[in-house]
Design a protein around this motif. Sequence first.
Motif, mmCIF file in Angstrom:
data_model
loop_
_atom_site.group_PDB
_atom_site.id
_atom_site.type_symbol
_atom_site.label_atom_id
_atom_site.label_comp_id
_atom_site.label_asym_id
_atom_site.label_seq_id
_atom_site.Cartn_x
_atom_site.Cartn_y
_atom_site.Cartn_z
ATOM 1 N N HIS A 267 0.831 -1.212 0.000
ATOM 2 C CA HIS A 267 0.000 0.000 0.000
ATOM 3 C C HIS A 267 0.862 1.257 0.000
ATOM 4 O O HIS A 267 0.589 2.212 -0.720
ATOM 5 C CB HIS A 267 -0.948 -0.006 1.198
ATOM 6 N N ARG A 268 1.913 1.226 0.788
ATOM 7 C CA ARG A 268 2.814 2.390 0.883
ATOM 8 C C ARG A 268 3.445 2.712 -0.469
ATOM 9 O O ARG A 268 3.623 3.860 -0.824
ATOM 10 C CB ARG A 268 3.898 2.038 1.908
ATOM 11 N N GLN A 269 3.750 1.680 -1.226
ATOM 12 C CA GLN A 269 4.486 1.890 -2.479
ATOM 13 C C GLN A 269 3.558 2.128 -3.676
ATOM 14 O O GLN A 269 4.013 2.454 -4.762
ATOM 15 C CB GLN A 269 5.359 0.671 -2.760
ATOM 16 N N ASN A 270 2.269 1.958 -3.456
ATOM 17 C CA ASN A 270 1.340 2.120 -4.583
ATOM 18 C C ASN A 270 1.221 3.590 -4.971
ATOM 19 O O ASN A 270 0.935 4.439 -4.142
ATOM 20 C CB ASN A 270 -0.046 1.586 -4.182
ATOM 21 N N THR A 271 1.449 3.881 -6.246
ATOM 22 C CA THR A 271 1.361 5.273 -6.699
ATOM 23 C C THR A 271 0.052 5.540 -7.431
ATOM 24 O O THR A 271 -0.175 6.651 -7.913
ATOM 25 C CB THR A 271 2.532 5.639 -7.641
ATOM 26 N N SER A 272 -0.798 4.534 -7.543
ATOM 27 C CA SER A 272 -2.075 4.741 -8.228
ATOM 28 C C SER A 272 -2.985 5.589 -7.342
ATOM 29 O O SER A 272 -3.090 5.348 -6.139
ATOM 30 C CB SER A 272 -2.736 3.389 -8.502
ATOM 31 N N PRO A 273 -3.651 6.599 -7.925
ATOM 32 C CA PRO A 273 -4.542 7.436 -7.121
ATOM 33 C C PRO A 273 -5.808 6.675 -6.709
ATOM 34 O O PRO A 273 -6.532 7.093 -5.811
ATOM 35 C CB PRO A 273 -4.900 8.595 -8.073
ATOM 36 N N ASP A 274 -6.032 5.553 -7.355
ATOM 37 C CA ASP A 274 -7.269 4.799 -7.149
ATOM 38 C C ASP A 274 -6.937 3.542 -6.337
ATOM 39 O O ASP A 274 -6.081 2.754 -6.728
ATOM 40 C CB ASP A 274 -7.803 4.459 -8.554
ATOM 41 N N ASP A 275 -7.616 3.352 -5.218
ATOM 42 C CA ASP A 275 -7.334 2.215 -4.327
ATOM 43 C C ASP A 275 -7.605 0.855 -4.961
ATOM 44 O O ASP A 275 -7.141 -0.165 -4.472
ATOM 45 C CB ASP A 275 -8.197 2.332 -3.063
ATOM 46 N N ASN A 276 -8.403 0.876 -6.042
ATOM 47 C CA ASN A 276 -8.726 -0.403 -6.689
ATOM 48 C C ASN A 276 -7.806 -0.726 -7.856
ATOM 49 O O ASN A 276 -8.104 -1.604 -8.667
ATOM 50 C CB ASN A 276 -10.183 -0.404 -7.167
ATOM 51 N N SER A 277 -6.737 0.018 -7.963
ATOM 52 C CA SER A 277 -5.746 -0.347 -8.977
ATOM 53 C C SER A 277 -4.360 -0.128 -8.366
ATOM 54 O O SER A 277 -4.201 0.611 -7.391
ATOM 55 C CB SER A 277 -5.929 0.466 -10.256
ATOM 56 N N THR A 278 -3.397 -0.816 -8.973
ATOM 57 C CA THR A 278 -2.060 -0.802 -8.389
ATOM 58 C C THR A 278 -1.032 -0.434 -9.447
ATOM 59 O O THR A 278 -1.097 -0.931 -10.580
ATOM 60 C CB THR A 278 -1.726 -2.210 -7.822
ATOM 61 N N SER A 279 -0.129 0.437 -9.075
ATOM 62 C CA SER A 279 1.001 0.774 -9.926
ATOM 63 C C SER A 279 2.178 1.026 -8.991
ATOM 64 O O SER A 279 2.226 2.035 -8.290
ATOM 65 C CB SER A 279 0.670 2.020 -10.762
ATOM 66 N N ILE A 280 3.078 0.066 -8.942
ATOM 67 C CA ILE A 280 4.190 0.153 -7.988
ATOM 68 C C ILE A 280 5.524 0.103 -8.735
ATOM 69 O O ILE A 280 5.804 -0.858 -9.450
ATOM 70 C CB ILE A 280 4.129 -0.998 -6.956
ATOM 71 N N PRO A 281 6.343 1.146 -8.559
ATOM 72 C CA PRO A 281 7.662 1.145 -9.214
ATOM 73 C C PRO A 281 8.673 0.338 -8.401
ATOM 74 O O PRO A 281 8.594 0.296 -7.175
ATOM 75 C CB PRO A 281 8.045 2.626 -9.201
ATOM 76 N N ALA A 282 9.587 -0.298 -9.081
ATOM 77 C CA ALA A 282 10.649 -1.044 -8.393
ATOM 78 C C ALA A 282 11.964 -0.797 -9.119
ATOM 79 O O ALA A 282 12.051 -0.921 -10.348
ATOM 80 C CB ALA A 282 10.319 -2.536 -8.373
ATOM 81 N N THR A 283 12.968 -0.424 -8.337
ATOM 82 C CA THR A 283 14.271 -0.079 -8.919
ATOM 83 C C THR A 283 15.106 -1.337 -9.154
ATOM 84 O O THR A 283 15.104 -2.249 -8.329
ATOM 85 C CB THR A 283 15.033 0.849 -7.943
ATOM 86 N N PHE A 284 15.788 -1.369 -10.301
ATOM 87 C CA PHE A 284 16.698 -2.493 -10.558
ATOM 88 C C PHE A 284 17.997 -1.982 -11.168
ATOM 89 O O PHE A 284 18.069 -0.846 -11.643
ATOM 90 C CB PHE A 284 16.046 -3.549 -11.472
ATOM 91 N N LEU A 285 19.008 -2.829 -11.127
ATOM 92 C CA LEU A 285 20.285 -2.511 -11.756
ATOM 93 C C LEU A 285 20.280 -3.108 -13.160
ATOM 94 O O LEU A 285 20.152 -4.324 -13.319
ATOM 95 C CB LEU A 285 21.437 -3.108 -10.940
ATOM 96 N N ARG A 286 20.375 -2.224 -14.152
ATOM 97 C CA ARG A 286 20.489 -2.703 -15.528
ATOM 98 C C ARG A 286 21.981 -2.806 -15.852
ATOM 99 O O ARG A 286 22.714 -1.814 -15.744
ATOM 100 C CB ARG A 286 19.790 -1.729 -16.478
#
Length: 291
Positions: A267-286
Amino acid sequence: MSAGHPPPTVLIVDVHEKGEAMNPNKALWEKGDFTRIAESMRDSGETLVDRLGITSGLRMLDLGCGDGTTALPAARRGADVLGVDIASNLVAAGNQRAQAEGLANCTFREGDASDLNELADDSFDLVVSIFGAMFAPRPFDVAKEMVRVTRPGGRIVMGNWIPNDRTLVAQILKISAAYSPPPPEGFISPVTWGVEEHVLERFAGAGIPEERISWSRETYRFVYAASPTALLGAFRSYYGPTMNAFEAAEATGRAAELRDELEALFHRQNTSPDDNSTSIPATFLRVSVAV
Ligand SMILES: C[S@@+](CC[C@H](N)C(=O)[O-])C[C@H]1O[C@@H](n2cnc3c(N)ncnc32)[C@H](O)[C@@H]1O
C-alpha cells in the motif's frame, strides 16, 4: 551472504517417487505460477525491449525468460528469440503465448542458466536476462555461460534486483527472509547480482574487462487492475519465494504478521490514485556487457 536474500530454496526440496532429489532451484519456480505475477510486468517489459535496439533477424537468447515478458515483444520486433527457463510450466506458457500470436520466431525451452550445455558457443547477438539468471545458483558459471553463448561483438543485458533497495521487490525479499530459516551454508543470494562489484568480478571471471561493463539504475513497474492487497494475494498464492516465506511463517505462527508487513509495504508503495488499482515502481540494476 548479503541481507535481503529470498527464502532459502532448500525449504522446498522435493523427492520424487523414484527417490531422486529434485533440483531446488527448479522446484522453487515450478511451485507457483509466475505467469500470474508476470501479467503485472508486461508494460515495463515492452518499454525495456523498445530500448534494446532489436533489428530483424537478431539472434536473441532470453535467459530465465518466464512466460516471455521480454521474449515476445522482442520477437514482435523481428528478433529470432530463444527463451530458456528452468521451470517447465513457464516454458509451456511461453510457447503457448508465442503460438497464440503466431510468432514462429519465438520458441521456449527448458534449461539452466548455470549450464547451457545444449547451446553452442557464439550463438547469439544478444543475451537478455531480466530478473532471471540472477536466480540461478553458481553465479560465476552463469556469467561464463552468458559470455560463451554470445558472439564476439554481441551484447548481454541483465536486469537485477538490488539488495536493501527501498522499493518493492528488494523489500519483499528482505521482509520474507526475516520470517524464514537461515539459508544453507554456501548459499549465494540472488540479489548479489544487484551489486556492481559482484557483477564486475563475475564477468571478469568470464574474461570480460571492466571497461566493457556499464550500468544504470532503472525502474520496472508492477501494474495491476486491482488493489495492492489483491496483488499481494497473487504473490502469496503464485510467487515461489513468497509462497515459501508464508509456509515458513505459518510453521512459526507468524503468517499474519508477515501478511501485515507486506500489505503495508504494497500500500505504501502504490502510486495509483485509485485504491482499486495498483502501480508500484521497483528499482533495478540494468547491466550491459559488450562481449
Ligand atoms: C522473477 S522471474 C522473471 C521471469 C521473466 N524474465 C520476466 O521478466 O517475467 C525469474 C525467472 O527465472 C527463472 N529461473 C530461475 N532459476 C533459473 C535457472 N537456474 N535457469 C534458468 N531460469 C531460471 C524462473 O523459472 C523464472 O521464470
